[in-house]
Write a protein that holds these residues in place. Structure first.
Motif, PDB file in Angstrom:
ATOM      1  N   SER A 178      18.049   8.525  62.071  1.00  0.00           N
ATOM      2  CA  SER A 178      18.801   7.626  61.211  1.00  0.00           C
ATOM      3  C   SER A 178      20.262   7.598  61.629  1.00  0.00           C
ATOM      4  CB  SER A 178      18.675   8.088  59.760  1.00  0.00           C
ATOM      5  OG  SER A 178      19.304   9.343  59.609  1.00  0.00           O
ATOM      6  N   ALA A 179      21.085   6.981  60.779  1.00  0.00           N
ATOM      7  CA  ALA A 179      22.530   6.988  60.991  1.00  0.00           C
ATOM      8  C   ALA A 179      23.084   8.405  60.994  1.00  0.00           C
ATOM      9  CB  ALA A 179      23.206   6.159  59.912  1.00  0.00           C
ATOM     10  N   VAL A 180      22.327   9.343  60.437  1.00  0.00           N
ATOM     11  CA  VAL A 180      22.755  10.745  60.452  1.00  0.00           C
ATOM     12  C   VAL A 180      22.980  11.220  61.882  1.00  0.00           C
ATOM     13  CG1 VAL A 180      22.018  13.103  59.957  1.00  0.00           C
ATOM     14  CG2 VAL A 180      21.631  11.301  58.275  1.00  0.00           C
ATOM     15  N   SER A 181      22.055  10.890  62.778  1.00  0.00           N
ATOM     16  CA  SER A 181      22.195  11.330  64.162  1.00  0.00           C
ATOM     17  C   SER A 181      23.298  10.574  64.884  1.00  0.00           C
ATOM     18  CB  SER A 181      20.862  11.164  64.906  1.00  0.00           C
ATOM     19  OG  SER A 181      20.439   9.810  64.888  1.00  0.00           O
ATOM     20  N   LEU A 182      23.426   9.268  64.633  1.00  0.00           N
ATOM     21  CA  LEU A 182      24.446   8.476  65.316  1.00  0.00           C
ATOM     22  C   LEU A 182      25.855   8.925  64.950  1.00  0.00           C
ATOM     23  CD1 LEU A 182      22.840   4.935  64.913  1.00  0.00           C
ATOM     24  CD2 LEU A 182      23.065   6.234  67.027  1.00  0.00           C
ATOM     25  N   LEU A 183      26.054   9.339  63.721  1.00  0.00           N
ATOM     26  CA  LEU A 183      27.364   9.833  63.294  1.00  0.00           C
ATOM     27  C   LEU A 183      27.506  11.333  63.500  1.00  0.00           C
ATOM     28  CD1 LEU A 183      27.930   7.992  59.879  1.00  0.00           C
ATOM     29  CD2 LEU A 183      29.035   7.516  62.049  1.00  0.00           C
ATOM     30  N   SER A 209      15.720  -0.639  66.236  1.00  0.00           N
ATOM     31  CA  SER A 209      15.864   0.217  67.414  1.00  0.00           C
ATOM     32  C   SER A 209      16.679  -0.488  68.497  1.00  0.00           C
ATOM     33  CB  SER A 209      14.488   0.613  67.952  1.00  0.00           C
ATOM     34  OG  SER A 209      13.814  -0.504  68.520  1.00  0.00           O
ATOM     35  N   VAL A 210      16.549  -1.817  68.589  1.00  0.00           N
ATOM     36  CA  VAL A 210      17.333  -2.582  69.561  1.00  0.00           C
ATOM     37  C   VAL A 210      18.819  -2.498  69.216  1.00  0.00           C
ATOM     38  CG1 VAL A 210      17.750  -4.880  70.527  1.00  0.00           C
ATOM     39  CG2 VAL A 210      15.410  -4.130  70.034  1.00  0.00           C
ATOM     40  N   PHE A 211      19.149  -2.645  67.938  1.00  0.00           N
ATOM     41  CA  PHE A 211      20.545  -2.536  67.518  1.00  0.00           C
ATOM     42  C   PHE A 211      21.078  -1.129  67.760  1.00  0.00           C
ATOM     43  CE2 PHE A 211      19.608  -6.442  65.241  1.00  0.00           C
ATOM     44  CZ  PHE A 211      20.826  -7.121  65.276  1.00  0.00           C
ATOM     45  N   MET A 212      20.276  -0.118  67.479  1.00  0.00           N
ATOM     46  CA  MET A 212      20.727   1.260  67.670  1.00  0.00           C
ATOM     47  C   MET A 212      21.001   1.546  69.137  1.00  0.00           C
ATOM     48  SD  MET A 212      18.182   3.254  65.003  1.00  0.00           S
ATOM     49  CE  MET A 212      18.769   4.890  65.465  1.00  0.00           C
ATOM     50  N   ILE A 239      26.291  12.327  75.522  1.00  0.00           N
ATOM     51  CA  ILE A 239      27.331  11.612  76.269  1.00  0.00           C
ATOM     52  C   ILE A 239      28.343  11.004  75.311  1.00  0.00           C
ATOM     53  CG2 ILE A 239      27.771   9.631  77.768  1.00  0.00           C
ATOM     54  CD1 ILE A 239      25.086  10.154  79.101  1.00  0.00           C
ATOM     55  N   THR A 240      27.842  10.399  74.228  1.00  0.00           N
ATOM     56  CA  THR A 240      28.741   9.807  73.240  1.00  0.00           C
ATOM     57  C   THR A 240      29.646  10.869  72.622  1.00  0.00           C
ATOM     58  OG1 THR A 240      27.033   8.172  72.718  1.00  0.00           O
ATOM     59  CG2 THR A 240      28.848   8.372  71.186  1.00  0.00           C
ATOM     60  N   MET A 246      34.497  10.511  62.239  1.00  0.00           N
ATOM     61  CA  MET A 246      35.215  10.471  63.517  1.00  0.00           C
ATOM     62  C   MET A 246      34.633   9.431  64.464  1.00  0.00           C
ATOM     63  SD  MET A 246      36.168  14.440  64.342  1.00  0.00           S
ATOM     64  CE  MET A 246      37.301  13.936  65.649  1.00  0.00           C
ATOM     65  N   MET A 247      33.315   9.285  64.450  1.00  0.00           N
ATOM     66  CA  MET A 247      32.694   8.350  65.380  1.00  0.00           C
ATOM     67  C   MET A 247      33.086   6.897  65.091  1.00  0.00           C
ATOM     68  SD  MET A 247      30.978   8.548  68.079  1.00  0.00           S
ATOM     69  CE  MET A 247      30.363   7.278  69.170  1.00  0.00           C
ATOM     70  N   PRO A 248      33.019   6.403  63.867  1.00  0.00           N
ATOM     71  CA  PRO A 248      33.478   5.026  63.631  1.00  0.00           C
ATOM     72  C   PRO A 248      34.964   4.847  63.914  1.00  0.00           C
ATOM     73  CG  PRO A 248      32.864   6.097  61.567  1.00  0.00           C
ATOM     74  CD  PRO A 248      32.359   6.946  62.677  1.00  0.00           C
ATOM     75  N   TYR A 249      35.791   5.861  63.671  1.00  0.00           N
ATOM     76  CA  TYR A 249      37.208   5.780  64.015  1.00  0.00           C
ATOM     77  C   TYR A 249      37.369   5.558  65.517  1.00  0.00           C
ATOM     78  CZ  TYR A 249      42.134   7.194  64.284  1.00  0.00           C
ATOM     79  OH  TYR A 249      43.486   7.229  64.521  1.00  0.00           O
ATOM     80  N   PHE A 250      36.630   6.316  66.299  1.00  0.00           N
ATOM     81  CA  PHE A 250      36.654   6.200  67.754  1.00  0.00           C
ATOM     82  C   PHE A 250      36.133   4.836  68.218  1.00  0.00           C
ATOM     83  CE2 PHE A 250      33.600   7.079  71.385  1.00  0.00           C
ATOM     84  CZ  PHE A 250      34.525   6.890  72.399  1.00  0.00           C
TER      85      PHE A 250
END
Length: 610
Positions: free
Chosen positions: A59-64, A186-189, A288-289, A316-320
């Motif tokens: 989910s967004a949990v992993s992306l952030l 999944s395409v958007f992610m 990498i991100t 921090m990730m959305p700020y970046f």
């Protein structure tokens, strides 16, 4: 600081509209039966279900969370993705051959059949549903944090928007709508992650330069081999503890529904195996991100959290991203869409799974004589209820400040470890009985919940790596400029720690305090819960064996357990079906060597001859 613009909102709106449209499409196209609504009539394709199975747990949990985790604690977390990949391989030899032939609607029907107990089934359902609801709340909370920092939108508004969209398209589209929106999301992610990585190279430098900056600042860590279980991340903890923390997802309702929605067991096996490369690739992209995030913060000489521009490290990730993509119309919106996609996939899968538990476990007796249409309507109403419940809980946890990935792993371990242990107790030990299952499950939950609460209140706090200096930070913080939104006082800390303190802080800090069980790292919660169930369950079953003798159908054991205990496929068929389960208890083989259910004669309570 950059903010979202009109093109960004258009991209976010398109993603939400497409997700909603897919739900409407399948609402019009699908038959109005419970089997179709919850399992896609067991005729869904392998590739789409494999993607849905993957996206549901990412989910967004992993992306952030994981990029912020790497900046704050280093790269040890990469071992977690390796250990997770082995859980899908283990699932091919355990949960898949055990559950697929039973053709059940709820995974907890297995517990009721195996232990011949409604109490065990309801207790397992309670644990599984509680774990799912809490995880959905955290997944909804994640993109709301991002939208707060990027657009100044209050947390409650973001939570309500995403929650309502996911609830509506899930309630009308069923499992088919959920699976195909997962494919879209999944395409958007993936697109959002790749965009950030590629465009960051132009701003920060090549990946080699990113690696050098992270190595210089102490972020590259792969050699933490301490045997102390209190050390937050070690190779042993991430491999063994991380395996069990993720393995619980092989025995949850959302995974079981997707596994059983595929046409054949062979197709389900392929879906499991496809998740391995997807998970490893996803893990590499996240690492990498995270390295690029750390390189960006040290290059700009301004830590946004320490400077008070953001209220939570998970922002921090959305700020970046806003600084990297903000000058490109619509691209920042694409990344925000990836966060919403992750949240929507988890929410939709979770509330659909909870609806299945409601009609197949909680309301199984009242709905036993109801029509398919009535059962489907009840399932849709349950989706709406659980969607609103997740929205409310997401708002309640808004004050949490810890690493968001640690929150989710603690939830999976504390709630999922006891459930996993109950399944293994029944599927490995033929003499395990309902008393052992209940005592083991309750004991494990008390242990894991007590550990997690005491760890939060009194546990040794993990030491973060040195933050970036604040030399280049502007004088006015984000919180000062938006004082009406401030939750905390800005922290202007320009502190630098010696390098040897960074590397040795875990050992020096832990060796100075007594060993308390609640100091054990969160990655071990799933394994601890699993182990407590097995030990207590086996011992209790042995003590109560004379009063509660157990004869089990070998089809309700793992294949390796049947061979271990030398049980044939025809021995021990002595089960009493639970209400609503009368047609599926034993099984047989057809001419194609596929396992099929045997009709159950409710008058004689024995398998009918085929």
């Amino acid at each position: 600081m950059q903010t979202l613009n009109t093109p960004d909102y258009i991209v976010i709106g398109m993603m939400l509209a497409l997700s909603f449209g897919i739900g409407v499409f399948f609402a019009v196209r699908s038959k109005n039966t419970r089997e179709t609504y919850l399992l896609g009539n067991r005729q869904m394709g392998v590739f789409s279900v494999a993607i849905s199975m993957f996206v549901t747990t990412q989910s967004a949990v992993s992306l952030l969370g994981y990029p912020a985790e790497i900046y704050t604690y280093g790269t040890m977390i990469i071992y977690l993705f390796i250990s997770r990949s082995f859980t899908y391989l283990a699932g091919v030899y355990t949960c898949l051959p055990l559950l697929y032939p039973l053709r059940i609607v709820s995974i907890f029907e297995y517990l009721g059949r195996r232990f011949d107990s409604t109490a065990v089934r309801i207790y397992g359902t309670f644990l599984g549903m509680l774990q799912t609801v809490i995880y959905m709340a955290v997944a909804l909370f994640s993109p709301a944090l991002a939208l707060q920092v990027s657009a100044g939108i209050p947390l409650w508004m973001s939570i309500v928007i995403v929650g309502l969209v996911g609830t509506v398209y899930t309630s009308i589209g069923g499992i088919q709508g959920v699976v195909w929106t997962d494919v879209l999301q999944s395409v958007f992610m993936l697109g959002g992650m790749v965009l950030v990585i590629v465009l960051s190279i132009g701003r920060i430098g090549t990946l080699q330069k990113v690696w050098e900056i992270n190595h210089q600042e102490g972020r590259i860590q792969f050699d933490e081999l301490s045997p102390d279980p209190r050390v937050r991340h070690t190779v042993w903890g991430l491999f063994l503890g991380g395996f069990f923390n993720w393995y619980v997802n092989m025995f949850n309702q959302a995974t079981m529904q997707r596994m059983c929605a595929i046409r054949s067991m062979k197709g389900s096996k392929i879906a499991f195996l496809l998740n391995i490369p997807m998970l490893l690739i996803y893990g590499v992209l996240l690492v990498i991100t995270g390295l690029q995030l750390a390189a960006y913060v040290f290059t700009t000489q301004c830590d946004p959290y320490e400077a008070g521009y953001i209220t939570n490290r998970n922002q921090m990730m959305p700020y970046f991203v806003l600084d990297i993509l903000g000058s490109y119309p619509g691209l920042a919106g694409l990344y925000m869409s990836s966060l919403f996609s992750g949240a929507l996939s988890t929410l939709s899968s979770g509330i659909n799974a909870l609806a299945a538990n409601t009609v197949a476990d909680i309301l199984v007796v009242p709905l036993r004589r109801s029509s398919e249409r009535t059962s489907t309507i009840i399932a849709k109403l349950a989706v709406c209820f659980y969607g609103l419940l997740a929205i409310g809980m997401a708002y309640m946890i808004r004050s949490l400040q810890g690493p968001i990935t640690q929150m989710t792993h603690a939830v999976w371990g504390a709630g999922g470890g006891p459930v996993l242990g109950m399944f293994f107790l029944g599927a490995v030990f033929p003499k395990a009985n309902k008393v052992g299952a209940l005592c083991g499950g309750i004991s494990a939950l008390l242990v894991t919940v007590t550990l997690s609460i005491l760890q939060e209140l009194h546990g040794v706090k993990p030491t973060t790596l040195n933050p970036a200096p604040l030399d280049a930070c502007p004088g006015e913080s984000y919180l000062e400029a938006n004082s009406t939104m401030a939750f905390t006082t800005p922290k202007i800390l320009n502190t630098t720690f010696p390098q040897d303190y960074i590397l040795n802080s875990h050992h020096e800090g832990l060796s100075a305090v007594p060993f308390y069980l609640y100091d054990v790292s969160y990655v071990w919660y799933g394994f601890i819960g699993f182990l407590v169930v097995l030990v207590v369950g086996v011992v209790t079953s042995w003590i109560t064996a004379s009063r509660y003798p157990q004869t089990v159908d070998p089809q309700l054991l793992f294949p390796f357990a049947r061979r271990l205990w030398k049980l044939s496929s025809t021995s021990g068929m002595q089960l009493t079906p639970l209400p609503g389960n009368e047609t599926y208890v034993p099984s047989r083989k057809n001419s194609h060597d596929e396992t099929l259910p045997v009709p159950f004669n409710t008058a004689t309570r024995t398998p009918q001859q085929v």
